[in-house]
Design an enzyme around this catalytic site. Structure first.
Site, mmCIF file in Angstrom:
data_model
loop_
_atom_site.group_PDB
_atom_site.id
_atom_site.type_symbol
_atom_site.label_atom_id
_atom_site.label_comp_id
_atom_site.label_asym_id
_atom_site.label_seq_id
_atom_site.Cartn_x
_atom_site.Cartn_y
_atom_site.Cartn_z
ATOM 1 N N GLU A 1 0.836 -1.201 0.000
ATOM 2 C CA GLU A 1 0.000 0.000 0.000
ATOM 3 C C GLU A 1 0.873 1.254 0.000
ATOM 4 O O GLU A 1 1.884 1.327 0.702
ATOM 5 C CB GLU A 1 -0.896 -0.027 1.249
ATOM 6 C CG GLU A 1 -1.798 1.174 1.429
ATOM 7 C CD GLU A 1 -2.525 1.148 2.756
ATOM 8 O OE1 GLU A 1 -3.512 1.890 2.900
ATOM 9 O OE2 GLU A 1 -2.109 0.387 3.664
ATOM 10 N N LYS B 1 -9.749 2.189 -2.897
ATOM 11 C CA LYS B 1 -10.229 1.685 -1.614
ATOM 12 C C LYS B 1 -11.560 2.338 -1.266
ATOM 13 O O LYS B 1 -11.712 3.565 -1.325
ATOM 14 C CB LYS B 1 -9.185 1.987 -0.532
ATOM 15 C CG LYS B 1 -9.531 1.432 0.841
ATOM 16 C CD LYS B 1 -8.413 1.723 1.840
ATOM 17 C CE LYS B 1 -8.724 1.117 3.206
ATOM 18 N NZ LYS B 1 -7.665 1.420 4.191
ATOM 19 N N CYS C 1 -5.419 -2.809 2.891
ATOM 20 C CA CYS C 1 -5.257 -2.695 4.342
ATOM 21 C C CYS C 1 -6.493 -3.167 5.096
ATOM 22 O O CYS C 1 -6.845 -4.338 5.097
ATOM 23 C CB CYS C 1 -4.877 -1.252 4.695
ATOM 24 S SG CYS C 1 -4.411 -1.011 6.431
#
Length: 509
Positions: A273, A331, A385
């Site tokens: 990430e 995301k 994540c």
């Protein structure tokens, strides 16, 4: 007699409940002492059967929950210590408010169980129902936080395989039923209750042993080699202008290094990430260098992008062998108080912004789960994540993936418990879906996980390196992948109506 007085005193009862909560948290990673956790939970449930007012039981439930969440989530202070002058003052408040706030769910469950249950059996039944419900509620309410759920104590144990049938909430439900057995049998038959509870907790282990194959992991067809890159950039150094080139070059070197003799070069290379400092729209020169280092492999890379309207996104991009962007994913399940600030305009007046956010208000959520087509490597479901902790988000994907990929920067979480718990949740997602999970983490723990949740290869915490693994083949969709939490919800509904009917019968009969 002294113990009885201690339990019955307000301060003693709260202290005992808090201590039991700490012991119960020992079942979570990295310790994984599931049976100690189960024993502490059993004693806490037994406290419910004491003849106390429901308000007293609610306070004890809150103290038990506070100890549990403080013990399981103590690492939550780590992100606030990265920029100590700016955020350090928030660290103790974060732990106190998080542990005490989540414990309110448990306080409500304990208090309402004591209020509704006039008899011991009813109290225990209501507690199993309501505490399971509380864990479900905190998994969804206010964007959800299904971390250190009670059922997570079995991650890594054979009982974990039960999640292929009933998911994390099913694990929680059976754990509570097993822990309630000693209280259900009563003090005079406590030994029988302990035996019954241990036997019940062991039943899913039998299913786990039955489900796990004896042989090696079956590779995907056609065979695909995946390389995980772990640059190990500490969070306080990651964006230092003098060190950014070093971390970037380290990833290029790990990407270009030859595989071990006898193994082919990677087909897909995964960077963590936000692993490069450039925005997506300005990263073409870097993409060209990355493609040259990859020597014909596709690359999945985490980075940021900004839209024409000025919105920021936490993004995963798919680079073709020539360095062009083939696809990307933004995301969609963001971390509150980390990647965005609820009530942003209120907090901005006080100069308080999200830890990983920019001062324009943090990241914008993407449109939702998506699949990325990697050609011969199959369809992959990207998770960035925090998204790997939400099984319901995976269920909302537009189709079934061939494998799961998680890119993460766990440098925020320190090195004691947070990254290990994050890895544990990735393992559980693999079991639930029957899909392999490949995860690239900045500082660790980068790992390859098979569809049974077993870590088949991993890089150590706090060490730079690369990991080449053969992609495991997916399993057929599990019962949980097909039905999600519906069976658990139906069971809880039946339990609810049964308790109501039994309560009415005992009240009027």
């Amino acid at each position: 007699m002294n113990l009885e007085r201690t339990v019955q005193s307000r301060r003693g009862g709260l202290s005992l409940a808090f201590g039991l909560g700490l012991l119960c948290a020992a079942g979570q990673a990295p310790l994984g002492w599931a049976w100690l956790s189960l024993a502490a939970l059993a004693v806490a449930i037994a406290l419910l059967t004491l003849p106390e007012r429901w308000q007293v039981v609610a306070w004890r439930g809150w103290a038990f929950g506070t100890g549990y969440f403080a013990g399981g989530l103590f690492w939550i202070v780590e992100p606030f210590l990265v920029d100590l002058p700016r955020h350090g003052w928030m660290a103790p408040f974060a732990l106190v408010f998080l542990a005490g706030g989540l414990a309110l769910f448990w306080a409500a469950a304990f208090g309402l169980a004591a209020r509704f249950g006039r008899r011991r059996v009813l109290r225990i039944g209501w507690l199993v129902l309501l505490l399971t419900g509380a864990e479900i509620l905190r998994s969804f309410l206010f964007t959800g936080f299904p971390w250190v759920l009670i059922g997570h104590i079995w991650i890594g144990a054979p009982q974990m395989q039960f999640a292929a049938l009933a998911g994390a909430h099913g694990l929680t439900l059976f754990t509570l039923i097993a822990a309630a057995m000693p209280a259900l049998f009563g003090a005079r038959r406590a030994v029988l209750g302990v035996i019954a509870g241990a036997a019940l907790a062991s039943l899913p282990a039998g299913y786990g042993h039955f489900r796990l194959p004896p042989g090696p992991v079956v590779p995907a067809e056609p065979a695909q080699v995946i390389r995980l890159v772990q640059p190990n950039a500490p969070q306080h150094e990651k964006w230092d202008p003098d060190l950014v080139p070093l971390f970037y070059q380290r990833q290029l070197d790990l990407t270009s290094v030859d595989p071990v003799p006898g193994q082919k070069r990677p087909d897909v290379i995964i960077w963590p990430e936000t692993s490069i400092p450039w925005l997506l729209q300005y990263a073409e020169p870097a993409f060209a260098e990355m493609a040259e280092a990859a020597q014909g492999a596709q690359i999945l890379v985490g980075l940021q992008k900004q839209s024409a309207e000025g919105a920021w996104f936490n993004t995963m991009a798919v680079l073709a062998p020539d360095g062009t962007v083939e696809d990307s994913y933004d995301k969609h399940h963001l971390v509150p108080f980390g990647e965005y600030m609820p009530l942003m305009h209120v907090f901005a007046r006080w100069g308080v912004f999200g830890l990983a956010a920019n001062e324009t208000g943090g990241y914008t959520a993407g449109p939702g789960p998506a699949l990325l087509n990697l050609g011969t490597a199959g369809q992959v479901l990207p998770l960035i994540c925090y998204e790997a902790i939400f099984p319901n988000d995976i269920a909302r994907a537009p189709g079934r993936a061939d494998w799961l990929v998680q890119i993460t920067n766990d440098a925020w979480f320190g090195q004691v418990a947070g990254p290990w718990q994050h890895l544990a949740l990735a393992r559980l997602r693999a079991v639930e879906q029957g899909l392999p999970m490949l995860r690239a983490a900045n500082t660790g723990i980068s790992a390859a996980i098979d569809p049974y949740g077993r870590v088949i290869a991993a890089l150590p915490m706090g060490r730079a390196g690369k990991l080449d693994v053969v992609l495991p083949a997916p399993l057929a969709p599990t019962f949980y992948a097909q039905h999600a939490d519906l069976p658990v919800f139906l069971f809880l509904a039946v339990l609810f109506f049964s308790l109501v009917a039994f309560s009415r019968k005992t009240h009027f009969g």
